[in-house]
Each structure stands twice: as C-alpha cells, then as structure tokens.
Design an enzyme around this catalytic site. Structure first.
Site, PDB file in Angstrom:
ATOM      1  N   ARG A 146       0.638  -1.375  -0.141  1.00 12.79           N
ATOM      2  CA  ARG A 146       0.055  -0.030   0.045  1.00 12.79           C
ATOM      3  C   ARG A 146       0.932   1.301   0.166  1.00 12.79           C
ATOM      4  O   ARG A 146       0.473   2.308   0.670  1.00 12.79           O
ATOM      5  CB  ARG A 146      -0.935  -0.004   1.177  1.00 12.79           C
ATOM      6  CG  ARG A 146      -1.903  -1.220   1.282  1.00 12.79           C
ATOM      7  CD  ARG A 146      -2.667  -1.191   0.090  1.00 12.79           C
ATOM      8  NE  ARG A 146      -3.825  -2.325   0.116  1.00 12.79           N
ATOM      9  CZ  ARG A 146      -3.462  -3.474  -0.576  1.00 12.79           C
ATOM     10  NH1 ARG A 146      -2.252  -3.646  -1.131  1.00 12.79           N
ATOM     11  NH2 ARG A 146      -4.201  -4.589  -0.378  1.00 12.79           N
ATOM     12  N   SER A 191     -11.148   0.935   3.536  1.00 14.21           N
ATOM     13  CA  SER A 191     -10.117   0.428   4.804  1.00 14.21           C
ATOM     14  C   SER A 191      -9.556   1.701   5.137  1.00 14.21           C
ATOM     15  O   SER A 191      -8.522   2.165   4.507  1.00 14.21           O
ATOM     16  CB  SER A 191      -9.115  -0.590   4.155  1.00 14.21           C
ATOM     17  OG  SER A 191      -9.804  -1.835   3.594  1.00 14.21           O
ATOM     18  N   GLU A 197      -4.326   3.805   6.611  1.00 19.23           N
ATOM     19  CA  GLU A 197      -3.956   3.951   5.459  1.00 19.23           C
ATOM     20  C   GLU A 197      -4.473   5.170   4.661  1.00 19.23           C
ATOM     21  O   GLU A 197      -3.922   5.643   3.611  1.00 19.23           O
ATOM     22  CB  GLU A 197      -4.967   2.600   4.555  1.00 19.23           C
ATOM     23  CG  GLU A 197      -4.678   2.392   3.040  1.00 19.23           C
ATOM     24  CD  GLU A 197      -5.241   1.086   2.598  1.00 19.23           C
ATOM     25  OE1 GLU A 197      -5.337   1.161   1.305  1.00 19.23           O
ATOM     26  OE2 GLU A 197      -5.183   0.099   3.278  1.00 19.23           O
TER      27      GLU A 197
END
Length: 338
Positions: A165, A239, A334
């Site tokens: 990520r 998320s 994130e």
C-alpha cells in the site's frame, strides 16, 4: 483556468467532510495544470493538494492552500504482443470504470480490483490491492508531472519502489509529482486469482463452474458490496488501516496467546488482518455521534452524517491505542490525513 475561492470540498471527498479550500481549480489537460502551477509560483505560493477521487483522505480542518482536481481523462490500447495488451489510462479516470472497461474488452488482470473507489492516478501511488492482486503485478510505467521543474518524467516499475500500500510517491517523492497517466500490462488469456478471500465461495453461489474475467469481477463486486458501505450513503474511505506485517516469530508468540488469530504467511513475515484485531477489541459497530466503526467491516471508519474529520481521527487514535494494548501491534492508517 478557473479559480474558485473558499470552495467547499464536501462533494470532493468520500468521507463527506465539509472542509473548505482557499482556492480550487479543475484541470482537464496538461496545459491547464501547467498554467495553474505557473500562477501559483507567481501569485500565491500556496500549498497544493491534488485530488483524484477524494476517496483516500480525511480532512481534519480547512485546507489553507490550492486544491487542484485532476480530470484528465482517456483510455487507449497503445500496443499488444502475443500474450499481452498494453493499456494506458489517464489519471483522472475513475478506477472502477476503468476496470470495467478492461473487463468488457477482455483485458485480464484487474478484475480482482473491481469496485475499489478512487482514480487511476491514485492506484500506483497507493499500490492498491485486493484479493491477491496488487497494481505492481500489472504495472508497466507511469507519466508524472514534476511540480517544481514543470516537466514530465517517466517512471518504470523499479523506479516506483512499490511496497504494501505504498510507493516512492508516498515517501521520498511525496508532494513532488502529479501522476498524469498509467500504463498496464494485461493478459490476453486470464490467469485467475480465486483462492484469496471469499471469491471461490461467491463463484459457487453464482453457479459459475468455469471462471471468466467477468465472473470474477462480478463476484468481487458482490463481496465488496456486502461488506463495505456505499460512500454516497455513508461517508467512508474504505479500509482506514493497513493490515500489519509482522515477523513470523512474533506471530507465533501471538498465536500462543490468541489461538484463533488469522495470518497470511509470506516467507519470514505474516500479514495479520487489522479488522480481526479491531473487532476483538470491541470496536466493530461502535458509534459516538456520527463517527463510527462500520458494523459489517471493522476496518472501515464511517461518517453517519455530520461527523467532523477530527472526530473520526480521534476515533482512529483510540482504536490504534486499544489494538496496541491488546496485541502489541501498532496499526498504521492507510488514509491520508489532511
């Protein structure tokens, strides 16, 4: 080039936070972007924020600078060989629409990434991934605009330094480049990833005996729709936390204490589902005012209406502290905090 002052950013972020920007402009071409950068250097010297889909950020206050909304669009097949199609998409394209374009044209490789919110330009920046597939698996190159030098630079896969990520654009080159286009290498004959998550089970429920690009995309859409809230109905950014990756030895110690803790092993490391740990700490379905932790997926923080970005951020801090206390693991956000 049109500049709007004191612009509400409510329509431009999926969390539905009513922040404002000092200045706001849309650019649909490289020339307009270049004009904006030149004017900023000459007249404003303001901090810049480039928006794509606005689906991976949380405003905790007003943005005291210039927001540039990327709407450079276009998709083209630039070449092909015996095994692959090479498809270029401009950064302002909606990611899910681009995936569906590839599915409809039988370009295989992105079907597992269906229904991920955001723009094409954000996909390599985040190295987005789902159900066993990441952008780096299909990435060829990208074209980016260097803000200071006002020129285009090409980045290959190694140049991007992809990680879980993340990429170089979130680390050493953060805020230095604006991604203009991304080129993908997509298969003519699908190599299907169906073992990760619930895809195989969903295909069975759909009575699909032989997987296809379309069937896998449909299965992923069904799974994600059942677990994740629609930002049009409930503000969210998907998320909120990354799944932490820990050493195999550390995971074994946790396994001794929490026998049912799940984990996905990769060589000497293990990825532990953050959602599972958050749920074990009792946060799933939690709500205070309009800030909450989604009832169907603990990884997702939500704005039920008029929550402020600060309230959602504070909730995320409480979750991080409780997971740290219970499991000794520090969760990483994130979502980008602005």
């Amino acid at each position: 080039m049109q500049i709007t002052e004191n612009k509400s950013l409510l329509p431009y972020n999926s969390f539905g936070i009513d922040a404002t920007a000092n200045y706001f402009s849309v650019f649909g071409s490289l020339q307009t972007l270049d004009d904006c950068i030149s004017k900023n250097k000459k007249d404003f010297q303001a901090p810049l924020l480039v928006l794509g889909g606005g689906s991976n950020l949380l405003f905790t206050g007003n943005f005291n600078g210039w927001v540039l909304k990327n709407e450079i669009r276009g998709i083209q097949l630039i070449r092909e060989d015996h095994d692959y199609y090479y498809v270029q998409a401009m950064a302002g394209e909606n990611w899910h629409s681009f995936v569906l374009h590839c599915v409809n044209h039988h370009y295989a490789g992105l079907e597992n990434l269906s229904l991920i919110p955001g723009s094409v330009g954000a996909s390599p920046m985040q190295n987005i991934g789902a159900y066993g597939v990441e952008i780096k698996d299909v990435f060829v190159e990208l074209e980016a605009y260097h803000i200071e030098e006002q020129k285009l630079v090409w980045f290959g896969k190694n140049d991007c330094e992809f990680g879980y990520r993340e990429s170089i654009f979130k680390r050493t080159l953060k805020d230095q480049f604006i991604i203009i286009s991304v080129t993908f290498q997509l298969r003519k004959k699908g190599v299907y990833q169906t073992s990760y998550g619930a895809i195989e089970k969903e295909l069975e429920a759909m009575h699909v005996e032989t997987p296809t690009i379309k069937a896998i995309s449909d299965a992923v859409i069904r799974i994600r729709s059942s677990k994740l809230p629609d930002p049009a109905a409930i503000g969210n950014a998907g998320s909120f936390f990354k799944n932490p990756v820990i050493a195999k030895t550390a995971y074994e110690l946790l396994k001794n204490q929490f026998a049912d803790i799940p984990g996905y092993t990769d060589r000497d490391s293990v990825k532990v589902p953050a959602g599972w740990m958050i749920e074990q700490c009792g946060w799933k379905g939690y709500r205070k005012g309009d800030a909450g932790c989604y009832s169907k997926q603990a990884l997702v923080l939500v704005n039920y209406g008029k929550a402020s970005g600060t309230e959602i951020y504070e909730l995320s801090a409480q979750i991080i502290a409780s997971v740290q206390q219970k499991f000794g693991i520090t969760l990483e956000r994130e979502v980008n905090i602005i």
